[in-house]
Design an enzyme around this catalytic site. Structure first.
Site, PDB file in Angstrom:
ATOM      1  N   LYS A   1      35.697  86.095  22.881  1.00 24.60           N
ATOM      2  CA  LYS A   1      34.383  86.615  22.506  1.00 24.60           C
ATOM      3  C   LYS A   1      33.599  85.628  21.658  1.00 24.60           C
ATOM      4  CE  LYS A   1      36.755  89.467  19.171  1.00 24.60           C
ATOM      5  NZ  LYS A   1      37.446  90.722  19.081  1.00 24.60           N
TER       6      LYS A   1
ATOM      7  N   LYS B   1      40.904  80.405  27.695  1.00 22.26           N
ATOM      8  CA  LYS B   1      40.998  81.864  27.729  1.00 22.26           C
ATOM      9  C   LYS B   1      39.630  82.513  27.463  1.00 22.26           C
ATOM     10  CE  LYS B   1      41.942  83.768  23.228  1.00 22.26           C
ATOM     11  NZ  LYS B   1      42.505  84.899  22.553  1.00 22.26           N
TER      12      LYS B   1
ATOM     13  N   LYS C   1      39.368  76.658  14.727  1.00 29.68           N
ATOM     14  CA  LYS C   1      38.222  77.288  14.075  1.00 29.68           C
ATOM     15  C   LYS C   1      37.540  76.334  13.111  1.00 29.68           C
ATOM     16  CE  LYS C   1      39.011  82.113  14.952  1.00 29.68           C
ATOM     17  NZ  LYS C   1      39.244  83.470  14.483  1.00 29.68           N
TER      18      LYS C   1
END
Ligand code: AMP
Ligand code: TRP
Length: 330
Positions: A198, A195, A113
């Site tokens: 969203k 993967k 992140k």
């Protein structure tokens, strides 16, 4: 024998994907009779990224409506919003003093992140796993249903819990990840080595739970496959493997049964069948979701009742924690 406790948290930021559903939320409904279940919309975790206030409000409610639409009964499960139960934030401070900088630096989600949001590597992004640990520990959770990407955070939760238990006295249950075997990981339709997430910028990579049928069809048509042309399980066909996984989970079949069903068929036919299977699985969820979003009074009733119940359990643990570390009770 007392029921075991399950806790899981779900981000309100952004729409739920087919990965969230098949890998996590869909399986939660099956646990409600056997376990004492808590599900939390983690609006506080969402703050590690910039949120537009009115969108956060909407997405938090949508998150709750989605849990209900996915089959969770609010009588049998405790459904609540994280910021409604202040014990999470209070416990997080205490536990952050028992979590080492080095431990948090090793978290792969933090590394990923911070690479993605290099202009906003805030302290919350770094201490995120401590808040998550407290979510889990305050409810004395035994099992935490999560995708495999969250395993590292649960290991950290155990380490910190053990540290507290050893330093003071046994206080927390030791949580374990609960990961279903089939469909535990749904991959991106565009980059099947990654993967389905969203946070992916490419809309075609994801199926969202609220995608209308024609969008679902289009996305599967565009799904990346390979030039082998055979529906089979092979390491060099990650796209096809992902479609087989999705179909098998939607149809309650084994992967081998899927391969057998599509023997000799082309990718076009297979992709259409996968799309139809997904549309069929999502239809009742979508209908229920829209019905719930039109009934705000009911949603409010659910989250208020959930917060009351969650608060009671969380407070009890927090009081123990405070007492053990030497805080004077008021
Ligand atoms: P997130 O979308 O990262 O907030 O994750 C919410 C829940 O869904 C967690 O339990 C994740 O591990 C799970 N999850 C998210 N994406 C996937 C995926 N592609 N496959 C399986 N599970 C997933
Ligand atoms: N970190 C989790 C995720 O990104 C969300 C989460 C927050 C969570 N608190 C939790 C999951 C507690 C399980 C238990 O998916």
């Amino acid at each position: 024998m007392e029921k075991q406790t399950i806790f899981s948290g779900i981000q309100p930021s952004g729409k739920l994907t087919l990965g969230n559903y098949l890998g996590a939320v869909r399986n939660w409904g099956k646990l409600q009779d056997e376990y004492n279940c808590f599900y939390c919309i983690v609006d506080m975790h969402a703050m590690t990224q910039y949120q537009v206030p009115k969108d956060l409000r909407k997405q938090t409610l949508e998150g709750l409506a989605m849990l209900l639409a996915c089959g969770l009964d609010p009588e049998k499960n405790t459904l609540f919003i994280q910021s409604h139960v202040p014990a999470h934030a209070e416990a997080a401070w205490l536990m952050s003093c028992m979590t080492y900088f080095g431990e948090l630096s090793r978290m792969t989600q933090f590394k990923d992140k911070s690479a993605k949001q290099s202009d906003n590597i805030n302290a919350g992004l770094f201490t995120y796993p401590v808040l998550m640990a407290c979510d889990i520990l305050l409810y004395q959770a035994d099992l935490v249903p999560v995708g495999s990407d969250q395993k590292q955070h649960i290991e950290l939760t155990r380490d910190v819990a053990e540290r507290f238990n050893n330093r003071y006295s046994p206080t927390f249950a030791m949580p374990k990840p609960y990961i279903p075997k089939v469909g535990a990981k749904i991959m991106s339709l565009q980059e099947p080595e990654k993967k389905m997430s969203k946070s992916d910028e490419n809309d075609n990579a994801n199926i969202y739970l609220l995608d209308p049928p024609e969008v679902i069809k289009k996305k599967f048509k565009r799904a990346v496959t390979d030039s082998v042309g055979v529906v089979q399980l092979a390491d060099d066909q990650p796209g096809i493997k992902n479609l087989i996984t999705i179909y098998s989970v939607c149809k309650n079949m084994t992967m081998d049964q899927v391969v057998e069903e599509f023997e000799g068929q082309g990718y076009g036919v297979f992709k259409d069948a996968v799309a139809d299977a997904v549309i069929e699985v999502l239809k009742p969820v979508q209908d229920k979701f829209h019905e719930l979003m039109a009934n705000k009074a009911y949603l409010e009733e659910v989250y208020k009742d959930g917060a009351d119940r969650a608060e009671r359990t969380a407070r009890k643990t927090l009081r123990k924690m405070y007492k053990k570390v030497g805080f004077i009770p008021r």
